[in-house]
Enzyme design. Structure first.
Site, PDB file in Angstrom:
ATOM      1  N   ARG A 107     -36.810   7.632  16.212  1.00 23.30           N
ATOM      2  CA  ARG A 107     -36.588   7.864  16.587  1.00 23.30           C
ATOM      3  C   ARG A 107     -35.328   8.654  18.004  1.00 23.30           C
ATOM      4  O   ARG A 107     -34.701   8.943  16.956  1.00 23.30           O
ATOM      5  CB  ARG A 107     -35.320   5.906  17.008  1.00 23.30           C
ATOM      6  CG  ARG A 107     -34.641   5.511  18.228  1.00 23.30           C
ATOM      7  CD  ARG A 107     -34.401   3.943  17.893  1.00 23.30           C
ATOM      8  NE  ARG A 107     -33.385   3.867  16.939  1.00 23.30           N
ATOM      9  CZ  ARG A 107     -32.562   3.212  17.227  1.00 23.30           C
ATOM     10  NH1 ARG A 107     -32.774   2.126  17.679  1.00 23.30           N
ATOM     11  NH2 ARG A 107     -31.695   3.147  16.795  1.00 23.30           N
ATOM     12  N   THR A 111     -32.397   8.759  23.602  1.00 20.97           N
ATOM     13  CA  THR A 111     -33.294   7.897  24.725  1.00 20.97           C
ATOM     14  C   THR A 111     -33.406   6.949  23.693  1.00 20.97           C
ATOM     15  O   THR A 111     -33.847   5.639  24.503  1.00 20.97           O
ATOM     16  CB  THR A 111     -34.541   8.735  24.892  1.00 20.97           C
ATOM     17  OG1 THR A 111     -35.036   8.997  23.601  1.00 20.97           O
ATOM     18  CG2 THR A 111     -34.356  10.649  25.702  1.00 20.97           C
ATOM     19  N   ASP A 203     -28.671  -0.011   8.715  1.00 23.72           N
ATOM     20  CA  ASP A 203     -30.174   0.379   9.244  1.00 23.72           C
ATOM     21  C   ASP A 203     -30.686   0.384   7.605  1.00 23.72           C
ATOM     22  O   ASP A 203     -30.867   0.034   6.300  1.00 23.72           O
ATOM     23  CB  ASP A 203     -29.841   2.062   8.995  1.00 23.72           C
ATOM     24  CG  ASP A 203     -31.022   3.533   8.278  1.00 23.72           C
ATOM     25  OD1 ASP A 203     -32.195   2.617   8.232  1.00 23.72           O
ATOM     26  OD2 ASP A 203     -30.465   3.261   9.763  1.00 23.72           O
ATOM     27  N   ASP A 206     -32.398   2.960   5.560  1.00 17.66           N
ATOM     28  CA  ASP A 206     -31.010   3.324   4.148  1.00 17.66           C
ATOM     29  C   ASP A 206     -30.553   2.056   3.239  1.00 17.66           C
ATOM     30  O   ASP A 206     -30.444   3.177   2.282  1.00 17.66           O
ATOM     31  CB  ASP A 206     -29.850   3.706   5.332  1.00 17.66           C
ATOM     32  CG  ASP A 206     -29.931   5.305   6.260  1.00 17.66           C
ATOM     33  OD1 ASP A 206     -30.125   5.689   5.552  1.00 17.66           O
ATOM     34  OD2 ASP A 206     -28.975   4.795   6.872  1.00 17.66           O
TER      35      ASP A 206
END
Length: 212
Positions: A107, A111, A203, A206
């Site tokens: 990603r 944006t 996340d 993670d």
């Protein structure tokens, strides 16, 4: 928010209990990985209720049992790298003969748009039931693009499985691919300004792999 008939949000007590531990900031990576696998297995069990069966006679020590088994179903699990890998074993525990593909998307931090860097799918993908996995359905961009890649390579019967979804992600995915069945354990409140699900769990990649 109302969802299409193709969206299933599980309310099973065991899923919800495990999800509460998964969210906890103090849950260590080892336990986090185990919970992702367990939740996926429970979701997979429920999402496979529509698999076709056929009659079969089985010889038991006491006679013949008129039984049923799966009718010619070929399954593929396709995780979206990297966090989707954490859900694969949960599916394989139930369907060990399933083939595994991989789709790599990253990603853009500015944006929030996904970009492909890897796609490897099992043979005869057009003849398989495909389970696409990613723990988080946030903006929906990665899921939309991953499914698009699968369809471009012949995939037809596709289910998407995540653990936590944002309303924005569900909207994006169901509008782009109304034929794809979506399964999740919970729909959270919203996305924040950097595209993370709130309250979410942080996340997922993670926390699965112990990276920061």
């Amino acid at each position: 928010m109302e969802y299409s008939n193709n969206v299933t949000v599980f309310d099973h007590p065991l899923i919800q209990h495990k999800l509460s531990i998964l969210r906890n900031v103090d849950t260590p990576s080892k336990q986090f990985r185990e919970l992702v696998e367990e939740i996926t297995m429970l979701m997979c069990y429920e999402s496979m209720r529509d698999l076709p069966l056929e009659d079969i006679d089985v010889k038991t020590p006491m006679g013949i049992a008129h039984s049923k088994h799966l009718k010619g179903v070929k399954l593929a699990v396709v995780p979206i790298l990297r966090a989707g890998i954490g859900m694969v074993d949960g599916v394989l525990n139930l369907v060990p003969a399933a083939r595994v593909g991989h789709i790599g998307l990253y990603r853009d931090e500015k944006t929030l748009e996904p970009h492909e860097y890897y796609c490897k799918l099992p043979k005869n993908i057009d003849k398989r039931l495909i389970i696409v996995t990613d723990p988080m359905l946030a903006t929906g961009g990665s899921a939309v693009d991953a499914i698009k890649l699968i369809k471009e390579r012949g995939g037809k019967h596709i289910k998407f499985m995540c653990i936590i979804a944002a309303p924005e992600g569900i909207k994006a995915l169901t509008e782009a691919h109304p034929d794809v069945e979506v399964y999740c354990a919970h729909v959270d409140d919203k996305l924040n300004e950097i595209g993370y699900i709130v309250p979410g769990l942080g996340d997922a990649g993670d926390r699965i792999f112990g990276t920061k």
